[in-house]
Write an enzyme that holds these catalytic residues in place. Structure first.
Site, PDB file in Angstrom:
ATOM      1  N   ARG A 103       1.787  -5.027   6.028  1.00 28.50           N
ATOM      2  CA  ARG A 103       1.128  -3.974   5.250  1.00 28.50           C
ATOM      3  C   ARG A 103       1.969  -2.715   5.341  1.00 28.50           C
ATOM      4  O   ARG A 103       2.339  -2.281   6.437  1.00 28.50           O
ATOM      5  CB  ARG A 103      -0.282  -3.687   5.768  1.00 28.50           C
ATOM      6  CG  ARG A 103      -0.961  -2.628   4.908  1.00 28.50           C
ATOM      7  CD  ARG A 103      -2.392  -2.348   5.307  1.00 28.50           C
ATOM      8  NE  ARG A 103      -3.011  -1.475   4.320  1.00 28.50           N
ATOM      9  CZ  ARG A 103      -4.231  -1.593   3.848  1.00 28.50           C
ATOM     10  NH1 ARG A 103      -5.010  -2.558   4.286  1.00 28.50           N
ATOM     11  NH2 ARG A 103      -4.715  -0.756   2.966  1.00 28.50           N
TER      12      ARG A 103
ATOM     13  N   GLU B  43     -12.169  -4.818  -4.886  1.00 28.82           N
ATOM     14  CA  GLU B  43     -12.706  -3.456  -4.664  1.00 28.82           C
ATOM     15  C   GLU B  43     -11.976  -2.402  -5.515  1.00 28.82           C
ATOM     16  O   GLU B  43     -12.471  -1.286  -5.684  1.00 28.82           O
ATOM     17  CB  GLU B  43     -12.577  -3.069  -3.180  1.00 28.82           C
ATOM     18  CG  GLU B  43     -13.548  -3.793  -2.251  1.00 28.82           C
ATOM     19  CD  GLU B  43     -13.194  -5.261  -2.031  1.00 28.82           C
ATOM     20  OE1 GLU B  43     -11.995  -5.595  -1.936  1.00 28.82           O
ATOM     21  OE2 GLU B  43     -14.123  -6.090  -1.980  1.00 28.82           O
ATOM     22  N   ASN B  44     -10.812  -2.755  -6.020  1.00 29.99           N
ATOM     23  CA  ASN B  44     -10.020  -1.761  -6.765  1.00 29.99           C
ATOM     24  C   ASN B  44     -10.649  -1.327  -8.093  1.00 29.99           C
ATOM     25  O   ASN B  44     -10.249  -0.317  -8.669  1.00 29.99           O
ATOM     26  CB  ASN B  44      -8.593  -2.271  -7.021  1.00 29.99           C
ATOM     27  CG  ASN B  44      -7.701  -2.241  -5.796  1.00 29.99           C
ATOM     28  OD1 ASN B  44      -6.754  -3.010  -5.671  1.00 29.99           O
ATOM     29  ND2 ASN B  44      -7.985  -1.340  -4.853  1.00 29.99           N
TER      30      ASN B  44
ATOM     31  N   ASP C 284       0.826  -1.204   0.000  1.00 23.76           N
ATOM     32  CA  ASP C 284       0.000   0.000   0.000  1.00 23.76           C
ATOM     33  C   ASP C 284       0.869   1.267   0.000  1.00 23.76           C
ATOM     34  O   ASP C 284       1.982   1.256   0.522  1.00 23.76           O
ATOM     35  CB  ASP C 284      -0.894  -0.020   1.254  1.00 23.76           C
ATOM     36  CG  ASP C 284      -2.033   0.981   1.160  1.00 23.76           C
ATOM     37  OD1 ASP C 284      -2.299   1.501   0.062  1.00 23.76           O
ATOM     38  OD2 ASP C 284      -2.661   1.245   2.202  1.00 23.76           O
TER      39      ASP C 284
HETATM   40  C1  FPP Z   1      -2.066   0.183  -3.233  1.00 27.71           C
HETATM   41  O1  FPP Z   1      -1.564   1.506  -3.222  1.00 27.71           O
HETATM   42  C2  FPP Z   1      -1.540  -0.516  -4.367  1.00 27.71           C
HETATM   43  C3  FPP Z   1      -2.286  -1.104  -5.349  1.00 27.71           C
HETATM   44  C4  FPP Z   1      -3.740  -1.101  -5.398  1.00 27.71           C
HETATM   45  C5  FPP Z   1      -1.624  -1.748  -6.487  1.00 27.71           C
HETATM   46  C6  FPP Z   1      -0.465  -2.618  -6.142  1.00 27.71           C
HETATM   47  C7  FPP Z   1       0.330  -2.725  -7.345  1.00 27.71           C
HETATM   48  C8  FPP Z   1       1.652  -2.652  -7.434  1.00 27.71           C
HETATM   49  C9  FPP Z   1       2.600  -2.592  -6.307  1.00 27.71           C
HETATM   50  C10 FPP Z   1       2.191  -2.602  -8.782  1.00 27.71           C
HETATM   51  C11 FPP Z   1       2.873  -3.744  -9.300  1.00 27.71           C
HETATM   52  C12 FPP Z   1       2.470  -5.094  -8.929  1.00 27.71           C
HETATM   53  C13 FPP Z   1       2.819  -6.133  -9.690  1.00 27.71           C
HETATM   54  C14 FPP Z   1       2.508  -7.525  -9.290  1.00 27.71           C
HETATM   55  C15 FPP Z   1       3.526  -5.909 -10.949  1.00 27.71           C
HETATM   56  P1  FPP Z   1      -2.592   2.690  -3.320  1.00 27.71           P
HETATM   57  O2  FPP Z   1      -2.779   3.017  -4.740  1.00 27.71           O
HETATM   58  O3  FPP Z   1      -3.861   2.305  -2.613  1.00 27.71           O
HETATM   59  O4  FPP Z   1      -1.854   3.813  -2.564  1.00 27.71           O
HETATM   60  P2  FPP Z   1      -2.522   4.957  -1.678  1.00 27.71           P
HETATM   61  O5  FPP Z   1      -3.157   4.288  -0.503  1.00 27.71           O
HETATM   62  O6  FPP Z   1      -1.365   5.799  -1.313  1.00 27.71           O
HETATM   63  O7  FPP Z   1      -3.505   5.672  -2.551  1.00 27.71           O
END
Ligand code: FPP
Length: 241
Positions: free
Chosen positions: A187, A66-67, A19
Site C-alpha cells: 500500500r 466504498e469509493n 493510494d
Molecule cells: C486512491 O487515492 C486511489 C483511487 C481511489 C483510484 C486508483 C486509481 C488509479 C491509480 C487510476 C488509474 C487506474 C487504472 C487501472 C487506470 P486517493 O484518491 O484515495 O488519494 P488520497 O488518499 O490522497 O486522497
C-alpha cells in the site's frame, strides 16, 4: 536494479493498494483527478516491470465499493479515466503478453465500461506472461457476500451438501477463484490499512506499507519492495522446522 527472475523467493502474486493520488494532486494545487491521471501512468510502468522481477500475477485496487461515496465529479472522472485507460492500453497490454481480468461487482458499472472490460478479457485470454487483475467496484466483504449467495443457491438446488462446505468450497465462488493468493500486498501513501482489499485471499500475505504517494511510485521502487520480500520468512501458521 538486480534481476530477481531466477530467485525462487520472488512473490508470485503482488497486490497493490494504489493510494495517495488525491494528496499528490492537492500538494500541487491541482484537482484530485489530476492525481488519478498521473496514477494511471504508473500502472503501465509497474505492469511492465513484472516479468523481470518474477512477478507473474499483479492485482491492483482501482475502485472500491466504498469509493462511490466520493463526489459525483470525482466518481464520473474516474469512470471516464478507466474507459480511456482501457481504450488506450488494450493493444499494448495484448502485445506485451498481459492477460487482463477484472474482479468486483459489475452491476453498478456503466454498460460501456463493462463491455470494454469484457472485450479486454477476451482479447487477452490467451496471454500468459503477466496476469493483471484490476479490482473495479471491488470490496472484500462484498465479494464474500456475493460468493456466499452463489454457494447458497447451489446448496438450495441440491448441488452441494452443506456438510461438505469448507474454506476451499467458498473460495471457488470468489471473484478470484482462478488466481493464487497474494504473497505480498503493497500500500502506498503511508496509510497502514487494508481497506477491504482481498480480505479472504490475503490471510497469509506479507504486507508492505510505503510512504510514497502512488503517482511517485516508480518501477525502481516497486523492484526494491519486491526484492525486500525475498528476505522474509513465511510460516503460514506453522512452527519453523
Ligand atoms: C486512491 O487515492 C486511489 C483511487 C481511489 C483510484 C486508483 C486509481 C488509479 C491509480 C487510476 C488509474 C487506474 C487504472 C487501472 C487506470 P486517493 O484518491 O484515495 O488519494 P488520497 O488518499 O490522497 O486522497
Amino acid at each position: 536494479m538486480p534481476n530477481a527472475k531466477d530467485t525462487p523467493a520472488a512473490p508470485r502474486h503482488v497486490a497493490i493498494i494504489m493510494d495517495g493520488n488525491g494528496r499528490w494532486a492537492q500538494s500541487r494545487g491541482k484537482p484530485r483527478l489530476y492525481g488519478h491521471h498521473a496514477g494511471a501512468k504508473r500502472v503501465r510502468e509497474v505492469v511492465e516491470a513484472c516479468p523481470d522481477l518474477g512477478v507473474k500475477y499483479l492485482t491492483i485496487f482501482a475502485f472500491s465499493t466504498e469509493n462511490w461515496k466520493r463526489t459525483q465529479a470525482e466518481v464520473s472522472g474516474l469512470m471516464k479515466l478507466f474507459r480511456r485507460y482501457l481504450t488506450k492500453e488494450a493493444q499494448s497490454l495484448f502485445k506485451n503478453g498481459v492477460r487482463v481480468r477484472f474482479i468486483g461487482d459489475r452491476i453498478k458499472l456503466d454498460d460501456t465500461l463493462v463491455r470494454m472490460m469484457d472485450e479486454l478479457e477476451l482479447l487477452t485470454a490467451d496471454n500468459t506472461k503477466v496476469h493483471l487483475t484490476i479490482a473495479l467496484n471491488y470490496g472484500g466483504r462484498d465479494e464474500v457476500a456475493r460468493a456466499t449467495k452463489r454457494l447458497a443457491r447451489e446448496v438450495a438446488q441440491g448441488h452441494i451438501d452443506p456438510e461438505t462446505v469448507d474454506a476451499e468450497t467458498l473460495a471457488r465462488f470468489l471473484d478470484t477463484y482462478v488466481l493464487p493468493d497474494p504473497d505480498l500486498v503493497i500500500r502506498t501513501s503511508g496509510e497502514a490499512r487494508i481497506s477491504n482489499f482481498l480480505l479472504w485471499q490475503s490471510a497469509y500475505a506479507e504486507y508492505e506499507f510505503v510512504d510514497t504517494l502512488w503517482p511517485d511510485f516508480t518501477a525502481d521502487e516497486f523492484g526494491r519492495v519486491v526484492h525486500s520480500f525475498a528476505g522474509r520468512k513465511r510460516r503460514f501458521g506453522a512452527v519453523p522446522g
